[in-house]
Motif scaffolding. Structure first.
Motif, PDB file in Angstrom:
ATOM      1  N   ILE A 117       0.842  -1.201   0.000  1.00  0.00           N
ATOM      2  CA  ILE A 117       0.000   0.000   0.000  1.00  0.00           C
ATOM      3  C   ILE A 117       0.872   1.245   0.000  1.00  0.00           C
ATOM      4  N   PHE A 126      -2.596   6.568  -2.010  1.00  0.00           N
ATOM      5  CA  PHE A 126      -3.162   6.393  -0.680  1.00  0.00           C
ATOM      6  C   PHE A 126      -2.593   7.376   0.347  1.00  0.00           C
ATOM      7  N   ARG A 168      -3.272  10.075   2.148  1.00  0.00           N
ATOM      8  CA  ARG A 168      -4.530  10.755   2.482  1.00  0.00           C
ATOM      9  C   ARG A 168      -4.307  12.187   2.918  1.00  0.00           C
ATOM     10  N   GLU A 212      -1.935   5.296   7.586  1.00  0.00           N
ATOM     11  CA  GLU A 212      -2.745   5.388   6.362  1.00  0.00           C
ATOM     12  C   GLU A 212      -2.861   4.027   5.693  1.00  0.00           C
ATOM     13  N   PHE A 229      -6.580   1.395   5.128  1.00  0.00           N
ATOM     14  CA  PHE A 229      -7.126   0.695   3.961  1.00  0.00           C
ATOM     15  C   PHE A 229      -7.201  -0.809   4.184  1.00  0.00           C
ATOM     16  N   ASN A 257      -8.240  -2.153   6.934  1.00  0.00           N
ATOM     17  CA  ASN A 257      -9.166  -2.375   8.068  1.00  0.00           C
ATOM     18  C   ASN A 257      -8.398  -2.624   9.359  1.00  0.00           C
ATOM     19  N   GLY A 260     -12.927  -4.507   1.096  1.00  0.00           N
ATOM     20  CA  GLY A 260     -11.798  -3.627   0.838  1.00  0.00           C
ATOM     21  C   GLY A 260     -12.010  -2.707  -0.348  1.00  0.00           C
ATOM     22  N   LEU A 305     -13.316   0.765   0.199  1.00  0.00           N
ATOM     23  CA  LEU A 305     -12.393   1.796   0.689  1.00  0.00           C
ATOM     24  C   LEU A 305     -11.435   2.274  -0.400  1.00  0.00           C
ATOM     25  N   PHE A 306     -11.018   1.357  -1.216  1.00  0.00           N
ATOM     26  CA  PHE A 306      -9.999   1.699  -2.217  1.00  0.00           C
ATOM     27  C   PHE A 306     -10.578   2.466  -3.409  1.00  0.00           C
ATOM     28  N   TYR A 311     -10.392   6.426  -4.128  1.00  0.00           N
ATOM     29  CA  TYR A 311      -9.052   6.984  -4.354  1.00  0.00           C
ATOM     30  C   TYR A 311      -8.563   6.683  -5.761  1.00  0.00           C
TER      31      TYR A 311
END
Length: 564
Positions: A263, A269, A271, A281, A285, A287, A301, A304-305, A308
């Motif tokens: 990640i 990612f 943020r 961060e 992503f 959890n 997942g 959330l992804f 972005y």
């Protein structure tokens, strides 16, 4: 003491004064007759006895007390000694306190007074006949009093005669109105049969044209559902493919897991836009775990992804608060996504929102329906159910092919015609109900009160204006403004059983504060005009009106005998 003993004192008096015995006897007899009898209409009647009872006092017979308790010699009548328990033997003296003395009052009104008031020094009879012992002298005022009474009686008689003539006219108007209403009712009954027949015809036509419409709409619905199902499957497959591609992209070592280190290698990612993806961060992503499997990514997942990656591809611009410039906006993170059951596909076609289209169509339907005329408040439940049960898709004509649109238009027309036919039936029924209510009213033995129905009369005092609408309601409102107060609605005639048309009752009015519901008693009297004469409130929230009308006047019979 017998009658000879009662006369003994008079005989003794005649002897002592030295009168001849024959002359003295005549004086005694005349005095006896004067005190005990009067001459009226050439008939000798005991003093204090009305002519109508003269036959009960026959000097040729013994007298029977009027209560039947005793039989006495007639000479005991008016002898100033009470022999009968009911006092009927002393109508012309004060010997019996419970008897009655009859005042002839020639020229005025006859009167009965208690015998206890005879020769009491007070003139009770206008002709002075109750004071005959010479103690006081009473003037005969009967003619003067009678003249005033006669003038008042003449006024009342004239009022009654004039009012009765108008009553005859009102009665005729009432009968004509009743006859007209009965004729109108007969016509409406025929109209109702025709309206119900037309309604049945329109209902049959409606059901006939709705059957193919329903079949076509059902077919269209099935096709739409099948199309939507296929589109959902395609969208689902596309979304799953997109999610799988992203997972494979992030799983750089192809071990089937996405780790925090993988990640952190993508600037996407970051943020807080500080130039690096921190551990916090990355864990966000994942959890708050160190790694995420493919199955978990596909289920939760991707939610959330996805935002972005959309920002990265330029397909999503998060909403900006007021006063935020574009440069600052690019540093802001997208809002946390709401949970969804299925991840939407990452595709350029995602800007097409079918749910939005449905909402827009529903709003369009509401707008179109708001332009339709409102149904009558009295519309029955069956009609409402029929209108509500119509397929809402039938109003979206533009979504269907030509044959289906024609079926919808034909069904809409049939529904409207049926709705109009139902309304026509209700209108006729309402008119019939109003006529039946009016014809069921008791408007007097000869419909003499009929012309009052449908009229209203007002009377104002310093504070209020009172309104009476006969056979309907009564109200009150302030002279200087304010709301109207309901005093009561028509209930019934409330006069005595032998003359019920002398009083009306209006009840069920607006309740008083911490008191009873208001009510009105209307006393009806003879008059040449229809008007409210006065209004009073004898008790709290209970009102009393005096109302004059020619309809209350009675025929005056010519008198065959007048004791005046």
């Amino acid at each position: 003491m017998n009658q000879l003993q009662r006369l003994g004192s008079s005989s003794f008096l005649s002897i002592n004064i030295g009168l001849p015995a024959q002359s003295l006897s005549l004086v005694i007899i005349l005095s006896f007759l004067f005190n005990r009898f009067v001459i009226s209409d050439d008939r000798l009647t005991p003093r204090g006895v009305p002519l109508s009872r003269g036959a009960l006092y026959d000097p040729q017979k013994d007298f029977s007390c009027l209560d039947g308790s005793k039989l006495i010699p007639f000479s005991f009548v008016n002898d100033d000694y009470c022999d009968c328990e009911d006092g009927s033997d002393e109508p012309g003296t004060s010997a019996c306190s419970n008897g009655y003395f009859y005042c002839l009052n020639a020229g005025h009104i006859p009167l009965n007074i208690r015998t206890s008031r005879v020769n009491d020094g007070i003139c009770d009879c206008c002709d002075g006949s109750d004071e005959f012992d010479g103690t006081v002298t009473c003037s005969n005022t009967c003619l003067e009093m009678g003249r005033a009474a006669r003038e008042e009686n003449e006024r009342k008689a004239r009022l009654a005669r004039d009012g009765y003539q108008k009553r005859i006219e009102m009665s005729q108007q009432g009968k004509d109105s009743r006859r007209s209403k009965e004729e109108e009712r007969s016509k409406l009954e025929v109209d109702l049969q025709q309206a119900e027949s037309q309604k049945e015809d329109k209902q049959r036509v409606k059901e006939e044209v709705e059957a193919p419409e329903k079949e076509a709409l059902e077919k269209h619905r099935q096709l739409e559902e099948e199309k939507r199902r296929k589109e959902d499957e395609e969208e689902k497959s596309k979304s799953e493919a997109e999610a799988e591609n992203i997972f494979n992209l992030l799983d750089s070592n192809e071990d089937g897991l996405i780790t925090a280190d993988e990640i952190k290698t993508r600037q996407t990612f970051d943020r807080n836009k500080d130039g690096a993806v921190s551990d916090e961060e990355a864990l966000f992503f994942l959890n708050m775990e160190n790694e995420m499997s493919k199955d978990e990514f596909m289920k939760t997942g991707w939610i959330l992804f996805k935002p972005y990656f959309l920002i990265e591809s330029g397909m999503f611009q998060p909403p900006q608060p007021e006063g935020t410039d574009e440069e600052t906006a690019t540093t802001q993170e997208p809002p946390a996504p709401e949970p969804v059951t299925e991840p939407p596909p990452l595709d350029a076609d995602e800007n097409i929102n079918t749910d939005y289209e449905d909402d827009e169509l529903e709003d369009s339907e509401k707008s179109e329906s708001s332009n339709l005329p409102e149904d009558d408040e009295s519309e029955d439940d069956d009609t409402k159910l029929n209108l509500e049960s119509e397929d809402t898709d039938a109003t979206r004509v533009d979504l269907y092919d030509e044959p289906t649109r024609l079926l919808i238009e034909a069904a809409d027309k049939a529904r409207q015609e049926f709705h109009d036919a139902e309304r026509a039936v209700r209108d006729v029924k309402n008119k019939l109900q109003e006529l039946n209510d009016a014809l069921s009213l008791d408007l007097g033995d000869d419909d003499r009160f009929g012309p009052l129905f449908g009229q209203c009369f007002d009377l104002s005092d310093r504070e209020y204006t009172y309104t009476l609408c006969p056979f309907q309601k009564s109200n009150q409102r302030g002279v200087n403004g304010g709301g109207e107060v309901h005093l009561g609605k028509w209930n019934a005639w409330s006069g005595p059983e032998n003359d019920k048309y002398t009083s009306m009752l209006y009840d069920g009015g607006q309740a008083c504060w911490n008191g009873p519901a208001r009510s009105v008693k209307v006393n009806v009297q003879c008059g040449t005009e229809n008007k409210i004469l006065s209004v009073s409130e004898p008790s709290r929230c209970v009102y009393e009106m005096e109302f004059s009308t020619p309809a209350a006047c009675q025929r005056i019979e010519s008198a065959t005998h007048d004791e005046l």
